[in-house]
Design a protein around this motif. Structure first.
Motif, PDB file in Angstrom:
ATOM      1  N   VAL A  12       0.845  -1.200   0.000  1.00 45.63           N
ATOM      2  CA  VAL A  12       0.000   0.000   0.000  1.00 45.63           C
ATOM      3  C   VAL A  12       0.877   1.245   0.000  1.00 45.63           C
ATOM      4  O   VAL A  12       0.630   2.205  -0.741  1.00 45.63           O
ATOM      5  CB  VAL A  12      -0.966   0.006   1.209  1.00 45.63           C
ATOM      6  CG1 VAL A  12      -1.700   1.332   1.318  1.00 45.63           C
ATOM      7  CG2 VAL A  12      -1.960  -1.126   1.103  1.00 45.63           C
ATOM      8  N   LEU A  17       2.272   1.797  -3.363  1.00 46.54           N
ATOM      9  CA  LEU A  17       1.227   2.261  -4.266  1.00 46.54           C
ATOM     10  C   LEU A  17       1.026   3.770  -4.094  1.00 46.54           C
ATOM     11  O   LEU A  17       0.836   4.511  -5.046  1.00 46.54           O
ATOM     12  CB  LEU A  17      -0.066   1.521  -3.928  1.00 46.54           C
ATOM     13  CG  LEU A  17      -1.203   1.531  -4.910  1.00 46.54           C
ATOM     14  CD1 LEU A  17      -0.770   0.852  -6.190  1.00 46.54           C
ATOM     15  CD2 LEU A  17      -2.409   0.806  -4.338  1.00 46.54           C
ATOM     16  N   ARG A  18       1.099   4.180  -2.855  1.00 47.04           N
ATOM     17  CA  ARG A  18       0.907   5.589  -2.546  1.00 47.04           C
ATOM     18  C   ARG A  18       2.100   6.415  -3.009  1.00 47.04           C
ATOM     19  O   ARG A  18       1.981   7.567  -3.354  1.00 47.04           O
ATOM     20  CB  ARG A  18       0.738   5.728  -1.021  1.00 47.04           C
ATOM     21  CG  ARG A  18       0.058   6.994  -0.609  1.00 47.04           C
ATOM     22  CD  ARG A  18       0.340   7.346   0.818  1.00 47.04           C
ATOM     23  NE  ARG A  18       0.189   6.266   1.770  1.00 47.04           N
ATOM     24  CZ  ARG A  18      -0.854   6.142   2.593  1.00 47.04           C
ATOM     25  NH1 ARG A  18      -1.833   6.977   2.536  1.00 47.04           N
ATOM     26  NH2 ARG A  18      -0.876   5.172   3.474  1.00 47.04           N
ATOM     27  N   ASN A  19       3.251   5.776  -2.992  1.00 47.28           N
ATOM     28  CA  ASN A  19       4.481   6.498  -3.282  1.00 47.28           C
ATOM     29  C   ASN A  19       5.409   5.640  -4.145  1.00 47.28           C
ATOM     30  O   ASN A  19       6.333   5.013  -3.639  1.00 47.28           O
ATOM     31  CB  ASN A  19       5.131   6.838  -1.934  1.00 47.28           C
ATOM     32  CG  ASN A  19       6.262   7.799  -2.083  1.00 47.28           C
ATOM     33  OD1 ASN A  19       6.587   8.227  -3.203  1.00 47.28           O
ATOM     34  ND2 ASN A  19       6.903   8.132  -0.994  1.00 47.28           N
ATOM     35  N   PRO A  20       5.163   5.593  -5.456  1.00 44.15           N
ATOM     36  CA  PRO A  20       5.860   4.635  -6.321  1.00 44.15           C
ATOM     37  C   PRO A  20       7.381   4.831  -6.376  1.00 44.15           C
ATOM     38  O   PRO A  20       8.087   3.902  -6.756  1.00 44.15           O
ATOM     39  CB  PRO A  20       5.265   4.894  -7.700  1.00 44.15           C
ATOM     40  CG  PRO A  20       4.069   5.719  -7.497  1.00 44.15           C
ATOM     41  CD  PRO A  20       4.219   6.425  -6.198  1.00 44.15           C
ATOM     42  N   GLU A  21       7.877   5.997  -5.989  1.00 46.52           N
ATOM     43  CA  GLU A  21       9.326   6.206  -6.060  1.00 46.52           C
ATOM     44  C   GLU A  21      10.089   5.252  -5.141  1.00 46.52           C
ATOM     45  O   GLU A  21      11.253   4.948  -5.384  1.00 46.52           O
ATOM     46  CB  GLU A  21       9.704   7.640  -5.669  1.00 46.52           C
ATOM     47  CG  GLU A  21       9.383   8.666  -6.723  1.00 46.52           C
ATOM     48  CD  GLU A  21       8.089   9.390  -6.405  1.00 46.52           C
ATOM     49  OE1 GLU A  21       8.106  10.218  -5.480  1.00 46.52           O
ATOM     50  OE2 GLU A  21       7.072   9.112  -7.055  1.00 46.52           O
ATOM     51  N   ARG A  75       9.383   2.217  -4.619  1.00 50.32           N
ATOM     52  CA  ARG A  75       9.110   0.834  -5.011  1.00 50.32           C
ATOM     53  C   ARG A  75      10.381   0.005  -5.235  1.00 50.32           C
ATOM     54  O   ARG A  75      10.417  -1.178  -4.958  1.00 50.32           O
ATOM     55  CB  ARG A  75       8.277   0.865  -6.295  1.00 50.32           C
ATOM     56  CG  ARG A  75       7.496  -0.362  -6.558  1.00 50.32           C
ATOM     57  CD  ARG A  75       6.518  -0.128  -7.673  1.00 50.32           C
ATOM     58  NE  ARG A  75       7.120   0.677  -8.751  1.00 50.32           N
ATOM     59  CZ  ARG A  75       6.445   1.097  -9.810  1.00 50.32           C
ATOM     60  NH1 ARG A  75       5.170   0.833  -9.926  1.00 50.32           N
ATOM     61  NH2 ARG A  75       7.037   1.786 -10.760  1.00 50.32           N
ATOM     62  N   ASP A  76      11.414   0.645  -5.741  1.00 49.10           N
ATOM     63  CA  ASP A  76      12.630  -0.099  -6.071  1.00 49.10           C
ATOM     64  C   ASP A  76      13.659  -0.106  -4.938  1.00 49.10           C
ATOM     65  O   ASP A  76      14.806  -0.475  -5.134  1.00 49.10           O
ATOM     66  CB  ASP A  76      13.263   0.475  -7.345  1.00 49.10           C
ATOM     67  CG  ASP A  76      12.277   0.423  -8.490  1.00 49.10           C
ATOM     68  OD1 ASP A  76      11.585  -0.600  -8.599  1.00 49.10           O
ATOM     69  OD2 ASP A  76      12.187   1.397  -9.257  1.00 49.10           O
ATOM     70  N   ARG A 117      12.489   0.036 -17.077  1.00 48.10           N
ATOM     71  CA  ARG A 117      12.388   0.729 -15.800  1.00 48.10           C
ATOM     72  C   ARG A 117      13.157   2.044 -15.831  1.00 48.10           C
ATOM     73  O   ARG A 117      12.663   3.083 -15.419  1.00 48.10           O
ATOM     74  CB  ARG A 117      12.950  -0.152 -14.680  1.00 48.10           C
ATOM     75  CG  ARG A 117      11.908  -0.953 -13.959  1.00 48.10           C
ATOM     76  CD  ARG A 117      11.071  -0.003 -13.124  1.00 48.10           C
ATOM     77  NE  ARG A 117       9.805  -0.570 -12.730  1.00 48.10           N
ATOM     78  CZ  ARG A 117       9.658  -1.434 -11.728  1.00 48.10           C
ATOM     79  NH1 ARG A 117      10.690  -1.810 -11.021  1.00 48.10           N
ATOM     80  NH2 ARG A 117       8.489  -1.897 -11.415  1.00 48.10           N
ATOM     81  N   GLY A 167       1.511   8.057  -7.648  1.00 50.82           N
ATOM     82  CA  GLY A 167       1.070   7.273  -6.511  1.00 50.82           C
ATOM     83  C   GLY A 167      -0.213   7.773  -5.885  1.00 50.82           C
ATOM     84  O   GLY A 167      -0.401   8.964  -5.691  1.00 50.82           O
ATOM     85  N   ALA A 168      -1.097   6.860  -5.568  1.00 52.49           N
ATOM     86  CA  ALA A 168      -2.331   7.178  -4.851  1.00 52.49           C
ATOM     87  C   ALA A 168      -3.017   5.866  -4.541  1.00 52.49           C
ATOM     88  O   ALA A 168      -2.830   4.888  -5.259  1.00 52.49           O
ATOM     89  CB  ALA A 168      -3.254   8.057  -5.685  1.00 52.49           C
ATOM     90  N   ILE A 169      -3.810   5.856  -3.462  1.00 52.80           N
ATOM     91  CA  ILE A 169      -4.553   4.626  -3.180  1.00 52.80           C
ATOM     92  C   ILE A 169      -6.042   4.847  -3.377  1.00 52.80           C
ATOM     93  O   ILE A 169      -6.546   5.956  -3.196  1.00 52.80           O
ATOM     94  CB  ILE A 169      -4.281   4.075  -1.768  1.00 52.80           C
ATOM     95  CG1 ILE A 169      -4.549   5.139  -0.705  1.00 52.80           C
ATOM     96  CG2 ILE A 169      -2.875   3.547  -1.654  1.00 52.80           C
ATOM     97  CD1 ILE A 169      -4.626   4.581   0.690  1.00 52.80           C
TER      98      ILE A 169
END
Lengths: 416, 112
Positions: free
Chosen positions: A16, A19-23, A25-26, B24, B79-81
């Protein structure tokens, strides 16, 4: 034969947050409780942190040691997790009404009556997996089987974003080869006991005579035997059934480790206070059974439950029994990281009067409780508390009742 | 860029992991940002709301000709939920706007 799905959202809290903050993710990501109060244990981690060796329950600086400076720490935001969990549940509700939550990120679904409509359990699982990915943006692992235990094992087999089907034809290859501790409810202690008599895999367990297991483990022997053989029959609860209150509980991970009996007694009193007050709020006056849960600093869990001598809603009685249970079950090999109390077996309707009980004292206590509730309603939960708690001023500030507590419903909750 | 990604996806070649990393890196290069916007809603007698007009950050308003598609979906680049994705037509062009159900805010994704 039933068709049961067990759906498990992969690395839920961390996903979650990504998802909120994709930066982030890696990078290795961990979700921690509040750092200042040192609830700072890792509640969840993403795949990258997992590979680096971070475990749920590590203290956050341990995670930092394992991942280095790259590590991203995110503070848990439970209201978001609950909202996402509810949205996922809405998707499940398109396929069945029989949904039973097991924690915030796992659910069992009994889709027996809708398999014909959607073309089989596997097809439903595939559709759910796709929809959760497309509509919410999370990945899920689903196990498909004919009982809850194998469905859960299935969802644990392939992760993330995968489906595993366990059928009567393939369960001997897929399940029986697994190590025995993979089975639900086989903890460390049970595993040791089983290993001692040569039971290493679930297959070994299934082929051992039930009587022998019962002699070793009591009634759990027969439960585990049925788990391993796929004969376990417990139903998946209906949506509505969950709203019935079967137990009220509170648990707390304390800002520091509890080092002696006095500390534990103090926290148990706090918890009992919260539980008793929530019972009154729910209109449940008295309960018969108290269950205690303690977690050591190495995160081993210990639990025990016991019956009260007479049904009660009094916090001191609950705390007293909980403390007695704690003394019986906790070996004090490590310090205590957290404890929890829950009460069940509520007494409703008329009750038999206790011949030796003190009626006047009881009534006085009830009036006192009422006054305390009134005060708290007006001025907040912190306005009045027991004097024992004053020994540790930081504990006094804790608002257990006001805080969210999320823990899985017990598997056997409705099967008693 | 899209064309390039398409080629990668369809190549089915042995170097897919390598391409995945490349993709990517490229996707980091086109960096999108979230821009919150003001949206005018119309609520019908059944209580259902739909967007009719958006107001850009500079105050300029654009009427929504029609809503082509509406579904629950996460944003493509930012990004968002728990977002609801609206594919709309504005001045004959297809645009995508998102509604964050948790915060009650609307946003678009802008290439920066």
């Amino acid at each position: 034969m039933r068709t049961i799905l067990h759906s498990d959202l992969n690395n839920f809290y961390a996903s979650v947050e990504c998802l909120r903050n994709p930066e982030i993710r890696d990078k290795p990501v961990i979700v921690v409780g509040s750092k200042e109060d040192r609830h700072g244990i890792v509640l969840a981690k993403n795949m990258i942190a997992k590979i680096a060796g971070v475990k749920t329950g590590d203290v956050y600086w341990e995670a930092r040691q394992k991942c280095g400076k790259e590590l991203i720490e995110v503070q848990a935001d439970f209201s978001s997790y609950i909202a996402v969990s509810k949205a996922v549940r809405k998707i499940y509700e398109n396929y069945t009404v029989r949904i039973e939550a097991y924690g915030i990120d796992e659910c069992w679904l009994d889709v027996t009556s809708s398999v014909k409509l959607f073309g089989g359990g596997l097809a439903i699982a595939e559709e759910i997996r796709e929809r959760i990915k497309n509509e919410i943006g999370l990945t899920v692992s689903i196990g498909v089987s004919w009982n809850k235990i194998f469905a859960k094992l299935g969802s644990d087999m392939k992760k993330p974003d995968a489906i595993t089907e366990i059928t009567p034809e393939n369960y001997k290859q897929k399940v029986w080869t697994l190590s025995v501790e993979d089975l639900l409810y086989v903890g460390n202690a049970t595993k040791k006991k089983l290993n001692r008599i040569g039971i290493k895999t679930i297959g070994d367990l299934a082929q051992t005579e039930e009587e022998r297991l019962c002699a070793l483990l009591g009634k759990w022997g027969s439960y585990l035997h049925s788990f391993a053989n796929g004969t376990e029959q417990s139903p998946v609860l209906l949506v509505g059934e969950e709203e019935n209150i079967k137990s009220i509980g509170n648990s707390l991970t304390v800002y520091r480790d509890l080092v002696n009996d006095d500390d534990v007694e103090m926290v148990l009193l706090l918890l009992a206070d919260s539980v008793a007050s929530r019972m009154r709020e729910a209109g449940l006056n008295k309960a018969r059974t108290v269950a205690l849960y303690a977690r050591s600093s190495k995160l081993y869990g210990y639990q025990k439950q016991g019956k009260l001598s007479h049904p009660t809603g009094n916090m001191h009685d609950i705390a007293k029994l909980a403390f007695k249970l704690f003394k019986e079950v906790y070996p004090w090999e490590e310090y205590v990281r957290g404890v929890g109390i829950s009460v069940t077996d509520f007494v409703t309707g008329s009750e038999q009067l206790d011949m030796f009980g003190d009626l006047i004292k009881d009534e006085r206590q009830q009036r006192l409780d009422k006054a305390i509730d009134g005060l708290r309603k007006k001025y907040g939960n912190g306005i009045i508390t027991t004097a024992t708690v004053l020994k540790d001023p930081k504990l006094k500030e804790l608002d257990i009742k006001g805080e969210h507590t999320i823990h899985p419903y017990s598997f056997f909750r409705n099967n008693k | 860029m899209k064309m390039f990604n398409y080629c990668i996806l369809n190549s089915g070649c042995l170097f897919q992991p390598l391409f995945f990393i490349l993709e990517r890196i490229l996707s980091i290069m086109d960096y999108y940002e979230k821009v919150y916007i003001t949206v005018y809603l119309k609520t019908d007698t059944d209580g259902r709301s739909k967007p009719v007009c958006i107001e850009w950050t500079n105050g300029k308003r654009f009427l929504i000709d029609k809503i082509i598609d509406e579904r629950n979906a996460p944003p493509e680049h930012t990004g968002a939920i728990l977002t609801r994705k609206f594919k709309v037509q504005i001045n004959g062009q297809e645009k995508i706007i998102y509604y964050e159900t948790q915060t009650n805010k609307w946003f678009v994704e802008r290439l920066s």
